[in-house]
Design a protein around this motif. Structure first.
Motif, mmCIF file in Angstrom:
data_model
loop_
_atom_site.group_PDB
_atom_site.id
_atom_site.type_symbol
_atom_site.label_atom_id
_atom_site.label_comp_id
_atom_site.label_asym_id
_atom_site.label_seq_id
_atom_site.Cartn_x
_atom_site.Cartn_y
_atom_site.Cartn_z
ATOM 1 N N VAL A 291 0.839 -1.186 0.000
ATOM 2 C CA VAL A 291 0.000 0.000 0.000
ATOM 3 C C VAL A 291 0.876 1.238 0.000
ATOM 4 O O VAL A 291 1.765 1.388 0.829
ATOM 5 N N LYS A 292 0.635 2.128 -0.943
ATOM 6 C CA LYS A 292 1.400 3.361 -1.021
ATOM 7 C C LYS A 292 0.631 4.488 -0.335
ATOM 8 O O LYS A 292 -0.590 4.458 -0.238
ATOM 9 N N ALA A 293 1.382 5.489 0.151
ATOM 10 C CA ALA A 293 0.748 6.612 0.835
ATOM 11 C C ALA A 293 -0.279 7.298 -0.053
ATOM 12 O O ALA A 293 -1.336 7.727 0.403
ATOM 13 N N ALA A 294 0.019 7.395 -1.353
ATOM 14 C CA ALA A 294 -0.910 8.054 -2.278
ATOM 15 C C ALA A 294 -2.233 7.301 -2.369
ATOM 16 O O ALA A 294 -3.291 7.903 -2.551
ATOM 17 N N ASP A 295 -2.178 5.970 -2.264
ATOM 18 C CA ASP A 295 -3.401 5.181 -2.317
ATOM 19 C C ASP A 295 -4.325 5.515 -1.147
ATOM 20 O O ASP A 295 -5.549 5.524 -1.283
ATOM 21 N N ARG A 296 -3.737 5.779 0.010
ATOM 22 C CA ARG A 296 -4.542 6.099 1.180
ATOM 23 C C ARG A 296 -5.281 7.409 1.000
ATOM 24 O O ARG A 296 -6.415 7.569 1.441
ATOM 25 N N ALA A 297 -4.629 8.375 0.367
ATOM 26 C CA ALA A 297 -5.259 9.671 0.155
ATOM 27 C C ALA A 297 -6.495 9.548 -0.731
ATOM 28 O O ALA A 297 -7.445 10.318 -0.609
ATOM 29 N N LYS A 298 -6.503 8.572 -1.635
ATOM 30 C CA LYS A 298 -7.616 8.397 -2.561
ATOM 31 C C LYS A 298 -8.744 7.554 -1.976
ATOM 32 O O LYS A 298 -9.869 7.614 -2.439
ATOM 33 N N ASN A 299 -8.422 6.772 -0.959
ATOM 34 C CA ASN A 299 -9.401 5.826 -0.430
ATOM 35 C C ASN A 299 -9.446 5.917 1.086
ATOM 36 O O ASN A 299 -8.572 5.390 1.764
ATOM 37 N N PRO A 300 -10.468 6.575 1.658
ATOM 38 C CA PRO A 300 -10.538 6.736 3.114
ATOM 39 C C PRO A 300 -10.493 5.416 3.872
ATOM 40 O O PRO A 300 -10.017 5.362 4.995
ATOM 41 N N ALA A 301 -10.993 4.349 3.279
ATOM 42 C CA ALA A 301 -10.984 3.054 3.948
ATOM 43 C C ALA A 301 -9.566 2.524 4.133
ATOM 44 O O ALA A 301 -9.344 1.595 4.892
ATOM 45 N N ARG A 302 -8.621 3.122 3.397
ATOM 46 C CA ARG A 302 -7.230 2.699 3.545
ATOM 47 C C ARG A 302 -6.392 3.844 4.117
ATOM 48 O O ARG A 302 -5.197 3.931 3.891
ATOM 49 N N SER A 303 -7.037 4.727 4.873
ATOM 50 C CA SER A 303 -6.364 5.914 5.374
ATOM 51 C C SER A 303 -5.585 5.665 6.657
ATOM 52 O O SER A 303 -4.976 6.582 7.190
ATOM 53 N N SER A 304 -5.616 4.452 7.150
ATOM 54 C CA SER A 304 -4.871 4.106 8.355
ATOM 55 C C SER A 304 -4.430 2.656 8.274
ATOM 56 O O SER A 304 -5.146 1.802 7.756
ATOM 57 N N VAL A 305 -3.263 2.402 8.827
ATOM 58 C CA VAL A 305 -2.778 1.020 8.872
ATOM 59 C C VAL A 305 -3.723 0.137 9.680
ATOM 60 O O VAL A 305 -3.827 -1.063 9.432
ATOM 61 N N TRP A 306 -4.440 0.761 10.624
ATOM 62 C CA TRP A 306 -5.348 -0.001 11.474
ATOM 63 C C TRP A 306 -6.626 -0.417 10.749
ATOM 64 O O TRP A 306 -7.368 -1.291 11.231
ATOM 65 N N LEU A 307 -6.895 0.194 9.583
ATOM 66 C CA LEU A 307 -8.090 -0.153 8.815
ATOM 67 C C LEU A 307 -7.793 -1.113 7.671
ATOM 68 O O LEU A 307 -8.708 -1.568 7.002
ATOM 69 N N GLU A 308 -6.532 -1.391 7.455
ATOM 70 C CA GLU A 308 -6.153 -2.236 6.331
ATOM 71 C C GLU A 308 -6.175 -3.711 6.706
ATOM 72 O O GLU A 308 -5.838 -4.084 7.828
ATOM 73 N N LYS A 309 -6.586 -4.517 5.766
ATOM 74 C CA LYS A 309 -6.532 -5.967 5.944
ATOM 75 C C LYS A 309 -5.301 -6.450 5.183
ATOM 76 O O LYS A 309 -5.354 -6.736 3.993
ATOM 77 N N ARG A 310 -4.212 -6.492 5.892
ATOM 78 C CA ARG A 310 -2.917 -6.771 5.268
ATOM 79 C C ARG A 310 -2.740 -8.265 5.052
ATOM 80 O O ARG A 310 -2.879 -9.057 5.985
ATOM 81 N N ALA A 311 -2.453 -8.659 3.838
ATOM 82 C CA ALA A 311 -2.217 -10.073 3.552
ATOM 83 C C ALA A 311 -0.910 -10.513 4.183
ATOM 84 O O ALA A 311 0.083 -9.778 4.183
ATOM 85 N N ALA A 312 -0.901 -11.709 4.741
ATOM 86 C CA ALA A 312 0.312 -12.240 5.370
ATOM 87 C C ALA A 312 1.379 -12.505 4.316
ATOM 88 O O ALA A 312 1.090 -12.955 3.212
#
Length: 257
Positions: free
Chosen positions: A2-23
Motif C-alpha cells: 500500500v502506497k501513501a498516495a493510495d490512502r489519500a484516494k481511499n478513506p478506507a485505507r487511510s490508516s494502517v489499522w483499517l487495512e486488511k494486510r495479507a500475510a
C-alpha cells in the motif's frame, strides 16, 4: 504494497489499522519483528524528528536491509502510526483508575498526555496527519470520554468540555516540547535559553514600547528561577480553571440554563 498516495484516494485505507494486510509468504528475517521495528522508530523519532525518519536509516539502525522491513510494514506511514500508538501505551492508566473522582481523573489524564507530548516532540505534528485509532490510543480516548461523561454534563456539551481540556493540553505540551527542542539545538538548558531570550527582547529599544505594561508579569515569571517550575505551575493553574469551568457549566445545566 500500500502506497501513501493510495490512502489519500481511499478513506478506507487511510490508516494502517483499517487495512486488511495479507500475510507475507515464508518467514521474516531472524530476530526482527514489528515491536522491535517500532521501538527503534520511536528512538529515532525522539532523537531526530519526523523529517529524518526513513526506511533506509531505520534498517541501518536495526542492522538489516531496508527490504527486510517490508515483511512487517508497507510504508513509513505505517511505522509512524505504530509508533504513535506505542507511546500512547505509556499512559499510567492504573493511576487514572485509582483517581477518586472525575476531576482527579481529568487531572491525571491531562498530566499523562502532557508528559507524552513533551517526551515525544514528534507526536504533536503527527496528530493531525493520522487517524490515530490504534488500540492504545482508543483505550486512552475511552478513559477521557468516561471522565468527561462522569462530570454530569449533557451529551451535547461533553465534546466541548473534552476539547477545552485536551486541546489545551495538546497546545501546552506542543509549545513546551518545541521550546525544549529549541534550547537543545542551541546547546543550552531551558533556563539559559529562557533568560537569554527574554533579556534579548527586553534590552532591545525597538521592543520597549511593545512590552510596556508587561514588565510586571515578566518579572514575576523570572522570579521563579526555573523554567520547569513555570511550566508545571501554569499547567496546574490552567487545568484548575478549566475544571472549575466545567463545574460551573454542570451547575448551570442543573438550574435549567
Amino acid at each position: 504494497m500500500v502506497k501513501a498516495a493510495d490512502r489519500a484516494k481511499n478513506p478506507a485505507r487511510s490508516s494502517v489499522w483499517l487495512e486488511k494486510r495479507a500475510a507475507r509468504s515464508g518467514g521474516g528475517p531472524a530476530g526482527l519483528d514489528r515491536d522491535r521495528i517500532v521501538a527503534a522508530a520511536v528512538r529515532m523519532l525522539d532523537e531526530e524528528g519526523l523529517a529524518r525518519l526513513s526506511m533506509r536509516k531505520l534498517a541501518t539502525e536495526l542492522g538489516v536491509t531496508a527490504m527486510s522491513l517490508y515483511w512487517y510494514v508497507d510504508t513509513k506511514d505505517d511505522i509512524i502510526e505504530f509508533a504513535m500508538d506505542s507511546v500512547y501505551g505509556e499512559f499510567d492508566l492504573a493511576a487514572v483508575d485509582a483517581a477518586r473522582d472525575w476531576r482527579d481523573r481529568i487531572r491525571v489524564l491531562a498530566r499523562e498526555y502532557r508528559k507524552m507530548l513533551v517526551r515525544h516532540a514528534w507526536m504533536s505534528p503527527s496528530a493531525g496527519q493520522y487517524l490515530n485509532i490504534g488500540p492504545n490510543a482508543i483505550t486512552v480516548a475511552y478513559k477521557i470520554q468516561q471522565a468527561i461523561r462522569d462530570t454530569g454534563l449533557s451529551l451535547d456539551r461533553q465534546p466541548g468540555a473534552m476539547s477545552a481540556v485536551f486541546q489545551f493540553v495538546y497546545g501546552y505540551g506542543t509549545i513546551e516540547a518545541q521550546f525544549g527542542r529549541r534550547a537543545a539545538e542551541a546547546g543550552m538548558s531551558q533556563d539559559e535559553f529562557y533568560v537569554d531570550s527574554v533579556k534579548a527582547f527586553r534590552d532591545d529599544p525597538e521592543f520597549k514600547d511593545r512590552i510596556e505594561g508587561m514588565e510586571e508579569i515578566l518579572d514575576e515569571r523570572a522570579s521563579h528561577g526555573s523554567v520547569g517550575v513555570i511550566w508545571d505551575r501554569d499547567f496546574v493553574h490552567a487545568l484548575d480553571v478549566l475544571i472549575a469551568g466545567i463545574e460551573v457549566m454542570v451547575a448551570r445545566e442543573a438550574e435549567g440554563d
